[in-house]
Design an enzyme around this catalytic site. Sequence first.
Site, mmCIF file in Angstrom:
data_model
loop_
_atom_site.group_PDB
_atom_site.id
_atom_site.type_symbol
_atom_site.label_atom_id
_atom_site.label_comp_id
_atom_site.label_asym_id
_atom_site.label_seq_id
_atom_site.Cartn_x
_atom_site.Cartn_y
_atom_site.Cartn_z
ATOM 1 N N ASP A 112 0.871 -1.175 0.000
ATOM 2 C CA ASP A 112 0.000 0.000 0.000
ATOM 3 C C ASP A 112 0.910 1.228 0.000
ATOM 4 O O ASP A 112 1.771 1.362 0.878
ATOM 5 C CB ASP A 112 -0.840 -0.085 1.293
ATOM 6 C CG ASP A 112 -1.837 1.046 1.412
ATOM 7 O OD1 ASP A 112 -1.574 2.122 0.839
ATOM 8 O OD2 ASP A 112 -2.871 0.847 2.079
ATOM 9 N N PHE A 113 0.712 2.133 -0.980
ATOM 10 C CA PHE A 113 1.621 3.281 -1.116
ATOM 11 C C PHE A 113 1.540 4.215 0.101
ATOM 12 O O PHE A 113 2.382 5.081 0.271
ATOM 13 C CB PHE A 113 1.310 4.108 -2.367
ATOM 14 C CG PHE A 113 1.214 3.300 -3.630
ATOM 15 C CD1 PHE A 113 2.082 2.234 -3.855
ATOM 16 C CD2 PHE A 113 0.265 3.602 -4.609
ATOM 17 C CE1 PHE A 113 1.994 1.485 -5.023
ATOM 18 C CE2 PHE A 113 0.171 2.861 -5.768
ATOM 19 C CZ PHE A 113 1.034 1.793 -5.973
ATOM 20 N N LYS A 168 3.120 13.200 -15.127
ATOM 21 C CA LYS A 168 2.186 14.306 -15.089
ATOM 22 C C LYS A 168 0.810 13.790 -14.695
ATOM 23 O O LYS A 168 0.590 12.585 -14.861
ATOM 24 C CB LYS A 168 2.153 15.049 -16.427
ATOM 25 C CG LYS A 168 1.350 14.333 -17.537
ATOM 26 C CD LYS A 168 1.216 15.185 -18.737
ATOM 27 C CE LYS A 168 -0.083 15.922 -18.819
ATOM 28 N NZ LYS A 168 -1.219 15.175 -19.378
ATOM 29 N N LYS A 202 9.651 12.549 -27.548
ATOM 30 C CA LYS A 202 9.427 12.469 -29.001
ATOM 31 C C LYS A 202 10.681 13.007 -29.680
ATOM 32 O O LYS A 202 11.100 14.131 -29.411
ATOM 33 C CB LYS A 202 8.221 13.314 -29.418
ATOM 34 C CG LYS A 202 6.894 12.798 -28.878
ATOM 35 C CD LYS A 202 5.770 13.717 -29.341
ATOM 36 C CE LYS A 202 4.475 13.435 -28.638
ATOM 37 N NZ LYS A 202 3.623 12.467 -29.280
ATOM 38 N N HIS A 260 2.763 19.959 -22.063
ATOM 39 C CA HIS A 260 3.158 19.623 -23.438
ATOM 40 C C HIS A 260 3.301 20.849 -24.347
ATOM 41 O O HIS A 260 4.291 20.993 -25.052
ATOM 42 C CB HIS A 260 2.134 18.680 -24.076
ATOM 43 C CG HIS A 260 1.898 17.423 -23.311
ATOM 44 N ND1 HIS A 260 2.873 16.814 -22.575
ATOM 45 C CD2 HIS A 260 0.789 16.648 -23.174
ATOM 46 C CE1 HIS A 260 2.376 15.707 -22.022
ATOM 47 N NE2 HIS A 260 1.113 15.596 -22.365
ATOM 48 N N LYS A 356 -9.702 17.804 -28.459
ATOM 49 C CA LYS A 356 -10.040 16.417 -28.779
ATOM 50 C C LYS A 356 -11.177 16.410 -29.794
ATOM 51 O O LYS A 356 -11.898 17.387 -29.925
ATOM 52 C CB LYS A 356 -10.441 15.680 -27.506
ATOM 53 C CG LYS A 356 -9.287 15.614 -26.497
ATOM 54 C CD LYS A 356 -9.410 14.431 -25.573
ATOM 55 C CE LYS A 356 -8.260 14.375 -24.598
ATOM 56 N NZ LYS A 356 -6.989 13.933 -25.193
#
Length: 508
Positions: A112-113, A168, A202, A260, A356
Amino acid sequence: MPERITSLKDGAACGTKPAPPCTLVIFGAGGDLTKRLLMPSLYNLAGAGLLPEGFSILGVDHGEGSDQTLRDGLTKTMEEFSKDPTSEFHAASIDPKSWGFVRDRLHYLKGDFEKPETFQAVKDKVKGSAVFYCAVAARFFGTIVDGLGQAGLLKQEEGTFRRVVIEKPFGSDLASAQDLNARILKQGDESQFYRIDHFLGKDTVQSIMAFRFANGLLEPVWRREYIDSIQITAAETVGVEERGGFYEPTGALRDMVPNHMFQLLCMVGMEPPNSFDAEAVRTEKAKLAQAVQPIPPEDAVRGQYTAGTCEGRQVPGYRDEPHVDKSSVTETYIALKLHIENWRWAGVPFYIRTGKRMTGRRTEIAVLFKPAPYKLFEDTPTDDLRPTVMRITIDPEHGIGTEYNVKVPGPEMKIGRVSTSFRYNDFFADTPNVGYETLLYDCMIGDATLFQRADNIEAGWAAVDPLLKGWPQADVAFYPAGSAGPKEADELLARDGRHWLGIDGKTD
Ligand code: BG6
């Protein structure tokens, strides 16, 4: 200083030497990012001989499991993704040697974090150098770093390193990004934190630096005296798919702009660094981001897609997507006008748009040069002289094109529009790459050039903060899926006597 093989690569992660021995600890081993991107990237790195013999992976997650179930599960997803043409990783077959290298080094730890014992258990297993990768929801970033720090896992013994990769979204506004930076920096040094922005993985984004700074032709004209305006576009045809739960409180601005889009902005607008050393590059990027003036609401247009036809298919509106409120005002599109107050760019508007369910997929930076100074061709039947445009295309093609005016053959002095273009694929071999290879490799060799420093992240949030503060009352303009965005975004440029370039990549 860590050895950088070559920061401007003409392939995927193409260093020549394996990374130093280390353990990659992945928090969120059962998650999508691990399956879709981290495993294929490690597989490609193994295939390129860039992972060391002394490499191992410890996957941590809350579900029941064992080394064997993790290995079997990830083998299955690798096979599935390799056959799926829409996934980032599609390959004719999986090379058993490369996958075997990764698979046999996979180990699992249930944890468990939020519990200190998880980090004690990690400590029992991790000796020597390690990269801790937070492939988890953003709410766990601070918790995991606290856990690592409190367990003493971020102490770097002589000759070893301890680094943390943070995905992110890094914060959701300026104040939360500052808080998160302050929180993690209590547990370790800035040099140990690698804040990822996958756009920097990229190759075409990295190559903007090479294009600008390895060619004497461009720099003299890359400034306010010669450039009229710059348009940066990230248009997608996908909708929010199954991500409504994440997207509803996030929206296009937070999801894409301070991270970005600002990376693209920095690459195209930064001053030449003194060297390609990580700090030199990141300092120039931070300076550019800090020169972006806070964006007033009148320089922004928010849009949301309604039902329409996208890529030949009837698709629902955003409000009818799963996990989305029926009266949501979350933006799926944003257009902005930015001003950069520095010697090079004062007075040159930077227009940014991302959305989008748009008419096409295109990530591109278009540099529009000022028109010829006077109408030499006034008495001849010319078309309106349009400006020279240089387009740096990141997706779907990778290349650079220039559009300009020439004389149409014939007795009249008639001006026609032409273009010349360069595509990476015509010159360089395609190397297997899902986009995280370079980032993972760089983190292991300690090269932070392609990762965001705290000041860079905060400068991005500072620029958009006035918009976020005014958000709850802001209007959202609607656009049908499959279109170029709301008409209000056209008006934003029309007010300045300009227009957006087409998303189809056709000559303007
Ligand atoms: C992600 C966003 O960071 O970037 C997504 O969360 C977006 O909403 C994606 O679709 C775009 O990345 P790419 O590489 O597909 O252009």
